[in-house]
Design a protein around this motif. Structure first.
Motif, PDB file in Angstrom:
ATOM      1  N   SER B 283      56.749  24.819  21.088  1.00  0.00           N
ATOM      2  CA  SER B 283      57.217  25.984  20.155  1.00  0.00           C
ATOM      3  C   SER B 283      57.668  25.290  18.933  1.00  0.00           C
ATOM      4  N   ALA B 284      58.350  24.095  18.945  1.00  0.00           N
ATOM      5  CA  ALA B 284      58.839  23.577  17.740  1.00  0.00           C
ATOM      6  C   ALA B 284      57.748  23.376  16.813  1.00  0.00           C
ATOM      7  N   VAL B 285      56.591  22.694  17.260  1.00  0.00           N
ATOM      8  CA  VAL B 285      55.320  22.392  16.557  1.00  0.00           C
ATOM      9  C   VAL B 285      54.838  24.050  16.207  1.00  0.00           C
ATOM     10  N   SER B 286      54.978  25.093  16.728  1.00  0.00           N
ATOM     11  CA  SER B 286      54.336  26.324  16.307  1.00  0.00           C
ATOM     12  C   SER B 286      55.312  26.911  15.080  1.00  0.00           C
ATOM     13  N   VAL B 287      56.796  26.606  15.324  1.00  0.00           N
ATOM     14  CA  VAL B 287      57.547  26.831  14.235  1.00  0.00           C
ATOM     15  C   VAL B 287      57.579  26.133  12.961  1.00  0.00           C
ATOM     16  N   ALA B 288      57.106  24.894  12.846  1.00  0.00           N
ATOM     17  CA  ALA B 288      56.885  24.169  11.931  1.00  0.00           C
ATOM     18  C   ALA B 288      55.417  24.628  11.396  1.00  0.00           C
ATOM     19  N   ILE B 289      54.520  25.023  12.087  1.00  0.00           N
ATOM     20  CA  ILE B 289      53.233  25.645  11.490  1.00  0.00           C
ATOM     21  C   ILE B 289      53.499  27.023  10.603  1.00  0.00           C
ATOM     22  N   PHE B 290      54.179  27.640  11.280  1.00  0.00           N
ATOM     23  CA  PHE B 290      54.821  28.869  10.708  1.00  0.00           C
ATOM     24  C   PHE B 290      55.459  28.698   9.453  1.00  0.00           C
ATOM     25  N   LEU B 291      56.095  27.869   9.137  1.00  0.00           N
ATOM     26  CA  LEU B 291      56.993  27.334   7.970  1.00  0.00           C
ATOM     27  C   LEU B 291      55.966  26.949   6.982  1.00  0.00           C
ATOM     28  N   ILE B 292      54.950  26.162   7.411  1.00  0.00           N
ATOM     29  CA  ILE B 292      54.230  25.309   6.514  1.00  0.00           C
ATOM     30  C   ILE B 292      53.306  26.569   5.832  1.00  0.00           C
ATOM     31  N   ILE B 293      52.805  27.400   6.661  1.00  0.00           N
ATOM     32  CA  ILE B 293      51.933  28.350   6.135  1.00  0.00           C
ATOM     33  C   ILE B 293      52.903  29.356   5.155  1.00  0.00           C
ATOM     34  N   MET B 294      54.045  29.861   5.779  1.00  0.00           N
ATOM     35  CA  MET B 294      54.955  30.238   4.752  1.00  0.00           C
ATOM     36  C   MET B 294      55.216  29.746   3.559  1.00  0.00           C
ATOM     37  N   VAL B 295      55.440  28.425   3.587  1.00  0.00           N
ATOM     38  CA  VAL B 295      55.764  27.888   2.096  1.00  0.00           C
ATOM     39  C   VAL B 295      54.395  27.779   1.391  1.00  0.00           C
ATOM     40  N   ILE B 296      53.291  27.830   1.779  1.00  0.00           N
ATOM     41  CA  ILE B 296      52.129  27.691   0.972  1.00  0.00           C
ATOM     42  C   ILE B 296      51.811  29.086   0.492  1.00  0.00           C
ATOM     43  N   VAL B 297      52.091  30.012   1.175  1.00  0.00           N
ATOM     44  CA  VAL B 297      52.120  31.471   0.770  1.00  0.00           C
ATOM     45  C   VAL B 297      52.942  31.684  -0.326  1.00  0.00           C
ATOM     46  N   VAL B 298      54.168  31.422  -0.244  1.00  0.00           N
ATOM     47  CA  VAL B 298      55.120  31.579  -1.297  1.00  0.00           C
ATOM     48  C   VAL B 298      54.694  30.962  -2.701  1.00  0.00           C
ATOM     49  N   LEU B 299      54.304  29.510  -2.639  1.00  0.00           N
ATOM     50  CA  LEU B 299      53.690  29.059  -3.626  1.00  0.00           C
ATOM     51  C   LEU B 299      52.730  29.632  -4.212  1.00  0.00           C
ATOM     52  N   TYR B 300      51.722  29.877  -3.584  1.00  0.00           N
ATOM     53  CA  TYR B 300      50.171  30.737  -4.172  1.00  0.00           C
ATOM     54  C   TYR B 300      51.062  31.870  -4.924  1.00  0.00           C
ATOM     55  N   VAL B 301      51.632  32.823  -4.248  1.00  0.00           N
ATOM     56  CA  VAL B 301      52.047  33.962  -4.878  1.00  0.00           C
ATOM     57  C   VAL B 301      52.877  33.845  -6.087  1.00  0.00           C
ATOM     58  N   THR B 302      53.919  33.020  -6.129  1.00  0.00           N
ATOM     59  CA  THR B 302      54.700  32.521  -7.267  1.00  0.00           C
ATOM     60  C   THR B 302      53.893  32.064  -8.340  1.00  0.00           C
ATOM     61  N   ALA B 303      52.978  30.969  -8.069  1.00  0.00           N
ATOM     62  CA  ALA B 303      52.520  30.187  -8.859  1.00  0.00           C
ATOM     63  C   ALA B 303      51.389  30.852  -9.859  1.00  0.00           C
ATOM     64  N   PHE B 304      50.564  31.752  -8.782  1.00  0.00           N
ATOM     65  CA  PHE B 304      49.454  32.564  -9.477  1.00  0.00           C
ATOM     66  C   PHE B 304      49.965  33.936  -9.698  1.00  0.00           C
ATOM     67  N   ARG B 305      51.419  34.449  -9.473  1.00  0.00           N
ATOM     68  CA  ARG B 305      51.559  35.919  -9.826  1.00  0.00           C
ATOM     69  C   ARG B 305      50.518  36.575  -9.322  1.00  0.00           C
ATOM     70  N   VAL B 306      50.196  36.444  -7.840  1.00  0.00           N
ATOM     71  CA  VAL B 306      49.240  37.223  -7.084  1.00  0.00           C
ATOM     72  C   VAL B 306      49.919  38.815  -6.975  1.00  0.00           C
ATOM     73  N   LYS B 307      49.131  39.639  -7.218  1.00  0.00           N
ATOM     74  CA  LYS B 307      49.576  41.162  -7.077  1.00  0.00           C
ATOM     75  C   LYS B 307      48.755  41.634  -5.822  1.00  0.00           C
ATOM     76  N   PHE B 308      49.436  42.067  -4.956  1.00  0.00           N
ATOM     77  CA  PHE B 308      48.865  42.899  -3.614  1.00  0.00           C
ATOM     78  C   PHE B 308      48.682  44.503  -3.837  1.00  0.00           C
ATOM     79  N   ASP B 309      48.059  44.830  -4.897  1.00  0.00           N
ATOM     80  CA  ASP B 309      48.180  46.277  -4.834  1.00  0.00           C
ATOM     81  C   ASP B 309      46.645  46.787  -5.182  1.00  0.00           C
TER      82      ASP B 309
END
Lengths: 419, 309
Positions: B283-309
Motif C-alpha cells: 500500500s505504501a508503494v501504491s501511495v508513492a506511485i499515486f504521489l509521483i503521478i500526481m506531481v507529474i500531472v501538476v508539473l505538466y499542467v502548470t508548466a505548459f498551462r494545459v487547458k482541459f476545455d
C-alpha cells in the motif's frame, strides 16, 4: 388420516436427509490440458461413489498467479472454494486458513504417505493438507542420440553433461540448425529457484537458508555452482533459455530439438504421447552431481480443506478419496504423477507404465526441500531474491561470488527482525 | 428615479437564477460524486490507511501500526526495511521513467507524421484511417503475448530472424527497449488519432492565405500548424504520459512477475502486495506511485498551462 400424516412426514424427512447428504463441493485444480482432465475425472469418480457433486474451479497455470488468487479468496474468508490444491511450499504461508486434518483422517491413512512430505505439510503440529502427488527434478535425455555419439549411460556430473551435450549439439546442428544441447528453466520465477537450488546443493553449497533460519548462501561452492550454470548459456543451451519455463523447455525437447532436459516427472507421460517426436527415445536419470551429491528439488501438490468451507465433512471425504491409494494409482499410470504413498512404488502396474519410478525411488525420497519451512511467510521474497541473483549471473550481469554476497545482504534485509 | 429601481433588480434576479442553477447542478452531480467517493475515494483512503501499518494480505485484521516505517525504516542492526531504501524500487522507477519519456516522445513524433499524412486528401484515406487503429484495437495482453513470441530466440520473427538467436527479453536492460518498441507500435495510432482531431479543427483558408503570401510548407508547419495544435497536443501528451507511468500489462505478460517488478513501478507494487502478501508495504508503494503521478500531472499542467476545455 394418521397414516397419511405419517407418510407425508416420513417422505419429508427422507427428502430433507437426502438433501443434507448430497452437497456440492468446489475443488480448485490446475487449468491446463492433462492435469485439468485428470482432476475432473478423479472428481467424477468420487461423485459417482457418493452422490455428491463436484464443481471444478479452474486456477491459473503459473504457481505464483495461483497463490495470489487463493490468498485473496482466503483473506476474504470466501466459502466459494472448499478444497484447494496447494504447492509444497505454501503450507507455512496459508496454514491458518486450513482445517487440521489430524484426527479427522485416520492415522494409518495419513502415515501411508512419505514422512518428509507429511513434515512439509505440518505447521506447528497442524496437518494442513494431504499429499496428492510428489515431484522432483529429473534429467531427461535422448537414448538414441547418446547411442549415436557413443555414450553408454547418462552423465554423472555436470562437467560430463556439458561435454556430452556439446558433442551431440555440434553433430546434430549440421543437419538441424535449431538443435541445442541442454534445456532447462532459466526464466526468473519459482522454477529457476528449483533448478538453481539443485545446482547449489549438488556442489555442496547448502540450501540458501538452513533449517535454523541462518542465511548460508554466501559460500564459494554456491558461487561456483552459479558460474558453472552461466557457462552453459550459448555453449550448450540457447541464449533464450533464460526466458524458458517448464513448458517452453518441454516444447523444444519434445520437438526433437534438444539432447538433454531438466524437468519434472509429468514430462514423461507427455513425451510418450502419440504427438511426440521423441516417443520411445526418452531416458530418465538423476540430475548430475557437482562433486557433492545428486540433488533434486522437492516439488509436489497437496489437497487442503478451507476453514471457510460450508461442507467441510464432504470436502474432507473428497480429499481422502483423491489422495488415497486407488486414485493415486490411476494418476500414476495415466499421467506419470508420482504417488506419495510408499507402497505404490512396488505396484507392478505402475512400474510397467513408468519404469523409471522404481530405479529413481531414491531421487524422490531424498529430494531437497526449498527453504519454505524456516522462512515461513517470507518464503516468496526469499525465492524471488534468489532467482533474481541467479538470473543476474546467467545474464552476465554479475559473477557468482559477487551475486551470492549481494544475495546474502538482500536476504538479511528480507529477514529483518526474523522470519 | 424611474430607472433606478429596475437597474439593481436585474443583477439580483440573474444572481438568483445563477444560484438556483448552481444548486440544481450540485443536486444533479451528487449521484456522480457519491459514486466517485465509493469507487475511488474509499479505496484510496484504505490504501493510505494500510500504508501506515504492517499487515499481511491473508490476515488484514491482524495489523500493527508502524507509521512511515514502510517508507523508511532502519533497524538497530542497520538493516533497511523501507521500500525507499530498496535499490530494486529505484530501478523500477528509473525504468518506468525511461519507458515513459522514450515511448511518449516516439509516439508523439510518429503520431504527428501519420496524422499529417492521413490529413491530406488522397485515395483510400478512409481505409487507411481504419487500418491505422488496428494495433490500438487489439487487447494489450494479446499483443504483448504476440510480441513475446516474435522476440523468441528459437522461433521468433525478430529474435531468430532479425537478430539471429538473441534473447532480448532475458535481460531487463535490453528488455526495456523491446517493451518500448511494443508500446510505440501499439499506441502511436492512438496518438495519431488525437492529433488528427486537432488538425481537422484548423481552418483551411488560413493555409490558402499562407500559400498566397508565399510561405513554404515547412514554414507553414512550424509557424501555423504546430502553435495552433499545441492545446490538442498537450492534452494528448498528458494522457499518454499518465498511461505510460502506470504501465503494467506489457511487462507482466512479456517478462513474468519477478522481472516485471524490476521494470515497472506498478509491477513492483503488485509483487509486494500479491506475491509477497505485504499489504502495508505494498500500500505504501501504491501511495508513492499515486504521489509521483500526481506531481507529474501538476508539473505538466502548470508548466505548459494545459487547458482541459
Amino acid at each position: 388420516m394418521k397414516k397419511v400424516i405419517a407418510l407425508v412426514s416420513l417422505s419429508a424427512a427422507i427428502a430433507v436427509s437426502s438433501n443434507a447428504s448430497a452437497v456440492t463441493v468446489t475443488l480448485a485444480c490446475g487449468a491446463v490440458g492433462q492435469e485439468l482432465q485428470m482432476c475432473k475425472e478423479g472428481a467424477a469418480r468420487w461423485s459417482k461413489k457418493t452422490g455428491n457433486e463436484v464443481k471444478i474451479f479452474e486456477s491459473p497455470n503459473l504457481t505464483n498467479d495461483r497463490l495470489g488468487l487463493y490468498q485473496q479468496q482466503l483473506a476474504a474468508k470466501s466459502s466459494d472454494i472448499d478444497v484447494y490444491q496447494l504447492d509444497v511450499v505454501w503450507p507455512g504461508l496459508l496454514a491458518q486458513h486450513f482445517v487440521d486434518l489430524k484426527g479427522k483422517v485416520p492415522a494409518a491413512e495419513v502415515n501411508a504417505h512419505f514422512k518428509g512430505i507429511l513434515d512439509a505439510n505440518t505447521v506447528n503440529g497442524k496437518l494442513v493438507a494431504l499429499p496428492w502427488f510428489t515431484d522432483a527434478g529429473l534429467l531427461y535425455y535422448r537414448t538414441d542420440l547418446l547411442q549415436k555419439y557413443g555414450y553408454k549411460s547418462a552423465p554423472k556430473t555436470w562437467a560430463e553433461l556439458a561435454t556430452m551435450a556439446k558433442k551431440i549439439q555440434t553433430g546434430e546442428q549440421k543437419t538441424n540448425k535449431s538443435f541445442t544441447g541442454y534445456v532447462w528453466q532459466g526464466k526468473n520465477y519459482e522454477g529457476l529457484t528449483c533448478d538453481a537450488l539443485e545446482w547449489v546443493v549438488s556442489f555442496g553449497g547448502g540450501t540458501i537458508v538452513d533449517s535454523t533460519g541462518k542465511v548460508t548462501i554466501n559460500n564459494p561452492q554456491a558461487a561456483k555452482a552459479l558460474d558453472t550454470a552461466a557457462s552453459w548459456i550459448k555453449s550448450i543451451s540457447p541464449a533464450g533459455v533464460t526466458t524458458y519455463d517448464e513448458e517452453a523447455a518441454r516444447g523444444i525437447f519434445q520437438a526433437g530439438n534438444a539432447a538433454f532436459m531438466r524437468n519434472w516427472p509429468y514430462a514423461w507421460a507427455l513425451g510418450q504421447g502419440d504427438d511426440s517426436k521423441v516417443k520411445g527415445k526418452i531416458g530418465v536419470a538423476p540430475l548430475p552431481s557437482g562433486g557433492s551429491r545428486n540433488a533434486a528439488t522437492l516439488g509436489g501438490w497437496q489437497l487442503g480443506v478451507s476453514m471457510y468451507s460450508k461442507n467441510q465433512a464432504a470436502a474432507i471425504e473428497l480429499v481422502r478419496y483423491l489422495a488415497g491409494p486407488e486414485e493415486q494409482k490411476i494418476r500414476a499410470i495415466e499421467g506419470a504423477y508420482n504417488p506419495t504413498i510408499q507402497s505404490l512404488y512396488k505396484d507392478k502396474d505402475i512400474l510397467a507404465k513408468n519404469p523409471f519410478f522404481g530405479s529413481l525411488y531414491s531421487v524422490f525420497t531424498s529430494a531437497v526441500a526449498r527453504p519454505s519451512g524456516p522462512t515461513k511467510s517470507k518464503y516468496n521474497q526469499v525465492s524471488q531474491a534468489f532467482s533474481t541473483a541467479v538470473s543476474d549471473v546467467l545474464n552476465g550481469k554479475s559473477k557468482g561470488q559477487a551475486a551470492v554476497a549481494k544475495l546474502s545482504t538482500d536476504l538479511a534485509r528480507i529477514k529483518g527482525r526474523g522470519w | 428615479m424611474t430607472v433606478n429601481p429596475t437597474a439593481p433588480a436585474r443583477p439580483v434576479r440573474t444572481r438568483g437564477i445563477e444560484a438556483a442553477r448552481a444548486r440544481q447542478a450540485i443536486w444533479l452531480l451528487l449521484p456522480t460524486l457519491i459514486a466517485i467517493a465509493l469507487v475511488a475515494g474509499y479505496p484510496l483512503y484504505r490504501t493510505i490507511y494500510f500504508s501506515l501499518f504492517e499487515a499481511n494480505l491473508t490476515t488484514p485484521d491482524q495489523r500493527t501500526f508502524v507509521g512511515l516505517g514502510n517508507f523508511w525504516f532502519t533497524t538497530e542492526d542497520g538493516v533497511a526495511l523501507g521500500f525507499l531504501q530498496d535499490p530494486k524500487w529505484w530501478g523500477a522507477v528509473k525504468n518506468t521513467l525511461l519507458f515513459t519519456v522514450v515511448s511518449v516522445f516516439l509516439e508523439t513524433v510518429f503520431g504527428m507524421i501519420i496524422a499529417l499524412v492521413v490529413n491530406s486528401t488522397f485515395k483510400g484515406r478512409g481505409l487507411l484511417r481504419t487500418a491505422m487503429l488496428v494495433p490500438w484495437a487489439i487487447p494489450t495482453v494479446v499483443s504483448a503475448q504476440m510480441w513475446s513470441y516474435m522476440y523468441n530466440d528459437s522461433f521468433g520473427l525478430i529474435g531468430r530472424g532479425l537478430l539471429g538467436g538473441q534473447a532480448l527479453l532475458a535481460n531487463t536492460d535490453s528488455a526495456i527497449w523491446a517493451l518500448i518498441a511494443v508500446d510505440v507500435w501499439k499506441t502511436t495510432s492512438f496518438m495519431a488519432l488525437l492529433i488528427l482531431a486537432g488538425l481537422q479543427s484548423l481552418p483551411s483558408d488560413m493555409y490558402e492565405a499562407a500559400d498566397m503570401d508565399g510561405a513554404s510548407k515547412w514554414t507553414q508547419f512550424w509557424r501555423l500548424t504546430l502553435p495552433l495544435l499545441r492545446p490538442a497536443l498537450l492534452v494528448a501528451l498528458v494522457f499518454r504520459s499518465l498511461d505510460a507511468l502506470r504501465v503494467f500489462d506489457i511487462m507482466s505478460v512479456m517478462l513474468g512477475n519477478v522481472n516485471a517488478a524490476a521494470t515497472s513501478m506498478t509491477g513492483y507494487a503488485r509483487q509486494a502486495l500479491i506475491d509477497n502478501s505485504l499489504l502495508g508495504f505494498g500500500s505504501a508503494v501504491s501511495v508513492a506511485i499515486f504521489l509521483i503521478i500526481m506531481v507529474i500531472v501538476v508539473l505538466y499542467v502548470t508548466a505548459f498551462r494545459v487547458k482541459f476545455d
